[in-house]
Design an enzyme around this catalytic site. Structure first.
Site, PDB file in Angstrom:
ATOM      1  N   GLY A 101     -61.646  72.413  -8.780  1.00 53.96           N
ATOM      2  CA  GLY A 101     -62.096  73.527  -9.613  1.00 53.96           C
ATOM      3  C   GLY A 101     -61.710  73.347 -11.067  1.00 53.96           C
ATOM      4  NE  ARG A 102     -56.009  74.342 -11.648  1.00 52.10           N
ATOM      5  CZ  ARG A 102     -54.872  74.945 -11.912  1.00 52.10           C
ATOM      6  NH1 ARG A 102     -54.613  75.366 -13.120  1.00 52.10           N
ATOM      7  NH2 ARG A 102     -53.985  75.132 -10.963  1.00 52.10           N
ATOM      8  CE  LYS A 121     -53.491  71.188 -11.436  1.00 53.74           C
ATOM      9  NZ  LYS A 121     -52.398  71.145 -10.460  1.00 53.74           N
ATOM     10  CG  ASP A 133     -59.244  79.607 -16.635  1.00 51.60           C
ATOM     11  OD1 ASP A 133     -58.872  78.704 -15.836  1.00 51.60           O
ATOM     12  OD2 ASP A 133     -58.449  80.258 -17.334  1.00 51.60           O
ATOM     13  N   GLY A 134     -61.131  76.967 -14.898  1.00 50.69           N
ATOM     14  CA  GLY A 134     -61.131  75.505 -15.032  1.00 50.69           C
ATOM     15  C   GLY A 134     -59.987  74.967 -15.872  1.00 50.69           C
ATOM     16  NE  ARG A 184     -54.007  66.005 -10.428  1.00 45.38           N
ATOM     17  CZ  ARG A 184     -54.112  66.971  -9.507  1.00 45.38           C
ATOM     18  NH1 ARG A 184     -53.029  67.633  -9.116  1.00 45.38           N
ATOM     19  NH2 ARG A 184     -55.263  67.244  -8.961  1.00 45.38           N
ATOM     20  CG  ASP A 260     -56.478  73.444  -0.631  1.00 45.05           C
ATOM     21  OD1 ASP A 260     -55.897  74.104   0.234  1.00 45.05           O
ATOM     22  OD2 ASP A 260     -56.480  73.756  -1.839  1.00 45.05           O
ATOM     23  CG  ASN A 261     -52.712  72.255  -2.565  1.00 47.93           C
ATOM     24  OD1 ASN A 261     -53.696  71.855  -3.174  1.00 47.93           O
ATOM     25  ND2 ASN A 261     -52.214  73.461  -2.732  1.00 47.93           N
ATOM     26  CG  ASP A 270     -53.165  69.904  -5.953  1.00 46.40           C
ATOM     27  OD1 ASP A 270     -53.396  68.914  -6.666  1.00 46.40           O
ATOM     28  OD2 ASP A 270     -54.061  70.635  -5.487  1.00 46.40           O
TER      29      ASP A 270
HETATM   30  P1  AMP Z   1     -54.291  75.242  -5.798  1.00 45.53           P
HETATM   31  O1  AMP Z   1     -53.712  76.211  -4.824  1.00 45.53           O
HETATM   32  O2  AMP Z   1     -53.753  75.336  -7.188  1.00 45.53           O
HETATM   33  O3  AMP Z   1     -54.231  73.839  -5.296  1.00 45.53           O
HETATM   34  O4  AMP Z   1     -55.839  75.621  -5.983  1.00 45.53           O
HETATM   35  C1  AMP Z   1     -56.689  75.974  -4.915  1.00 45.53           C
HETATM   36  C2  AMP Z   1     -58.126  75.871  -5.368  1.00 45.53           C
HETATM   37  O5  AMP Z   1     -58.373  76.699  -6.502  1.00 45.53           O
HETATM   38  C3  AMP Z   1     -58.568  74.481  -5.770  1.00 45.53           C
HETATM   39  O6  AMP Z   1     -59.911  74.347  -5.375  1.00 45.53           O
HETATM   40  C4  AMP Z   1     -58.435  74.506  -7.264  1.00 45.53           C
HETATM   41  O7  AMP Z   1     -59.258  73.562  -7.908  1.00 45.53           O
HETATM   42  C5  AMP Z   1     -58.864  75.922  -7.581  1.00 45.53           C
HETATM   43  N1  AMP Z   1     -58.286  76.433  -8.832  1.00 45.53           N
HETATM   44  C6  AMP Z   1     -57.002  76.761  -9.069  1.00 45.53           C
HETATM   45  N2  AMP Z   1     -56.847  77.200 -10.332  1.00 45.53           N
HETATM   46  C7  AMP Z   1     -58.061  77.134 -10.912  1.00 45.53           C
HETATM   47  C8  AMP Z   1     -58.568  77.449 -12.209  1.00 45.53           C
HETATM   48  N3  AMP Z   1     -57.793  77.935 -13.171  1.00 45.53           N
HETATM   49  N4  AMP Z   1     -59.883  77.253 -12.432  1.00 45.53           N
HETATM   50  C9  AMP Z   1     -60.689  76.774 -11.476  1.00 45.53           C
HETATM   51  N5  AMP Z   1     -60.290  76.470 -10.243  1.00 45.53           N
HETATM   52  C10 AMP Z   1     -58.989  76.643  -9.960  1.00 45.53           C
HETATM   53 MG    MG Z   2     -54.859  72.292  -4.908  1.00 40.66          MG
END
Ligand code: AMP
Ligand code: MG
Length: 508
Positions: A101-102, A121, A133-134, A184, A260-261, A270
């Site tokens: 997502g980002r 990232k 917001d990416g 990364r 997913d992590n 992550d």
């Molecule tokens: P995480 O728990 O941080 O590994 O994120 C879980 C999911 O949310 C993953 O698909 C990330 O890419 C997405 N994600 C987390 N933060 C953001 C962000 N600020 N903008 C877009 N996608 C995000």
């Molecule tokens: Mg993640």
């Protein structure tokens, strides 16, 4: 800069990018205004075959722009960065499609026989951003940068970090913050969730393509096994079990062990609300959004096992090509369960071995597990500092209590420590090594320097004022976690009072 841009290639044969459009979407990064360098791992520059001086020399603006994702020229269409799609279980619940997502992968660098993916990232929205917001904020980007490198130098498998670039672009979290982008680096960013994605979307051909990619690139010996995909699962079981033992051994809490992590290569991946424990609490939860304590320190190994179940489930359609059709479905489940059981036979001895090494025990005795648990019990009751307890334990002497003070003083209940020390000394009587040899061995497994929250916080606060010297200094300290570093003792001390209420949330 041409050197760097030219070295990062997208879509080479055998790369993840070459898997095609079912796996990823190509798109440019979203530029940020006036990027500046916040941190650089010179060592990673060398690993990638880049000259680290580029980052600070006459081309420094172009360097920062490149690693912010700002196009220095039009991206050639077939060399656009890409976001990968994956799904996953978050906090024990099926979350459906997630994806980068980002994060955007620039491509691969091939250097010194290694092929490494280079990923930004925080480089803007992608088709998988959902409500996000990416972006990533400076605070979390510095934490990920420092911890990736710190873990590597602790000897724990991890994705690496090459650079952090900041921008004054405002980003809204609980408060307004500013944006940053971490570069990364890893051989692969494939997660358990990638497999779950193609399984849940009923796309067995893509699932197989993905598994073949991972096997061919990273576990080619699996091809010689009767069922290569079951062998792939066994590799994930092995590497995850080992990783869990290593995390437990340094008091590291990941914080968001969603599927997913979880890296298919058993890398720490992550970095979000992670933390190294200061005072030991077996139930420590480092992510204050984790109200149920699902990812508490003491639960990490069990969660690793649970996550492997999800992976196994996703791989089921690939299992059993080698089996007769008759009764195949049942056999496949049995075989997969057997492989998963391997987690227990791998993790438990790995943890005992870790703990034995931490206690400086060279010979093996049945009672070692109990001895280690006894120490953890009193550490927990006293909230004794995890890192200092083990580091200072090396000063204890076999013959008498004259070296006890540095570790004993970490316990409010001195009598409890003394009672444990009696057992420990009895045990040391069976050890062939003398005090000096034992201390030396212990100091190679019990770090003196870990990325404590307050250390990261100090570096972050200064960086927010555009003083990046502490990021560099801390990185230097963390590159030698097992060494005595005269002059750097302050980095090995207990957290100051102001740090007691530091909280780390999922928002990053
Ligand atoms: P995480 O728990 O941080 O590994 O994120 C879980 C999911 O949310 C993953 O698909 C990330 O890419 C997405 N994600 C987390 N933060 C953001 C962000 N600020 N903008 C877009 N996608 C995000
Ligand atoms: Mg993640």
């Amino acid at each position: 800069m041409q050197q760097i841009a030219g070295a990062v290639e997208a879509g080479k044969p055998g790369s993840f990018a070459a898997l095609g459009t079912a796996f990823l979407t190509r798109l440019p990064a979203a530029p940020v205004p006036e990027p500046y360098l916040v941190g650089l791992s010179r060592e990673m520059a060398q690993t990638l075959g880049f000259n680290p001086d580029i980052a600070t020399g006459p081309e420094k603006d172009a360097f920062a722009a490149y690693f912010a994702g700002n196009p220095t020229r039009d991206w050639p269409v077939d060399a656009l960065p890409y976001a990968a799609v994956y799904s996953g279980h978050q906090f024990g619940v099926w979350a459906g499609q997630l994806g980068d997502g980002r994060a955007l992968t620039l491509g691969e660098v091939e250097h010194d026989g290694a092929r490494l993916e280079v990923q930004l990232k925080g480089a803007g929205r992608t088709p998988y951003s959902r409500m996000g917001d990416g972006r990533a904020v400076l605070r979390s980007s510095i934490r990920e940068f420092l911890c990736s490198e710190a873990m590597h130098h602790l000897g724990i498998p991890t994705t690496r970090a090459f650079a952090v670039v900041g921008s004054d672009l405002p980003v809204r979290r609980e408060e307004m913050e500013t944006a940053a982008i971490v570069t990364r680096v890893a051989p692969s960013f494939v997660r358990f969730g990638h497999f779950e994605h193609f399984y849940s979307n009923d796309r067995p051909d893509d699932l197989r393509k993905l598994a073949d990619h991972v096997i061919d690139r990273f576990y080619p010996h699996c091809r010689a096994e009767p069922d290569p995909y079951l062998a792939l699962l066994a590799e994930a079981v092995r590497t995850t079990a080992d990783l869990m033992a290593q995390w437990q051994g340094v008091g590291f809490c990941h914080g968001v062990m969603n599927t997913d992590n979880m890296s298919i290569l058993g890398l720490t991946i992550d970095y979000g609300p992670f933390g190294f424990m200061d005072g030991f609490n077996a139930h420590h939860v480092c992510n204050h959004s984790d109200t149920q304590g699902r990812y508490a320190y003491g639960r990490q190994p069990q969660v690793g096992y649970w996550n492997l179940f999800c992976l196994a489930q996703a791989l089921v359609p690939l299992f059993g090509d080698n089996l007769p059709e008759e009764g195949r479905a049942e056999r496949v489940v049995e075989e997969a369960q057997k492989v998963l059981e391997g987690f227990k036979t791998r993790f438990a001895p790995a943890l005992v071995a870790t703990m034995r090494a931490k206690l400086g025990l060279a010979v093996e005795r049945e009672s070692d597990d109990a001895l280690a648990n006894g120490l953890f019990e009193i550490m927990h009751a006293n909230r004794a500092d995890f890192t200092l307890t083990f580091r200072n334990l090396s000063k204890l002497r076999k013959a008498d209590a004259s070296g006890d003070a540095p570790v004993r003083d970490l316990f409010l209940d001195r009598a409890a420590f003394d009672a444990w020390a009696v057992k420990y000394r009895e045990r040391l009587a069976h050890e062939p090594r003398d005090d000096a040899a034992r201390a030396d061995a212990m100091n190679h497994v019990n770090p003196k320097y870990v990325l404590r929250n307050h250390l990261a916080e100090q570096a972050i606060r200064q960086a927010a004022e555009k003083d990046f010297s502490e990021v560099a200094r801390l990185l230097d300290v963390l590159r030698h976690p097992y060494d005595e570093q005269p002059g750097n003792e302050a980095y090995a001390g207990l957290p100051p009072d102001w740090a007691s209420d530091l909280e780390v949330s999922c928002s990053s």
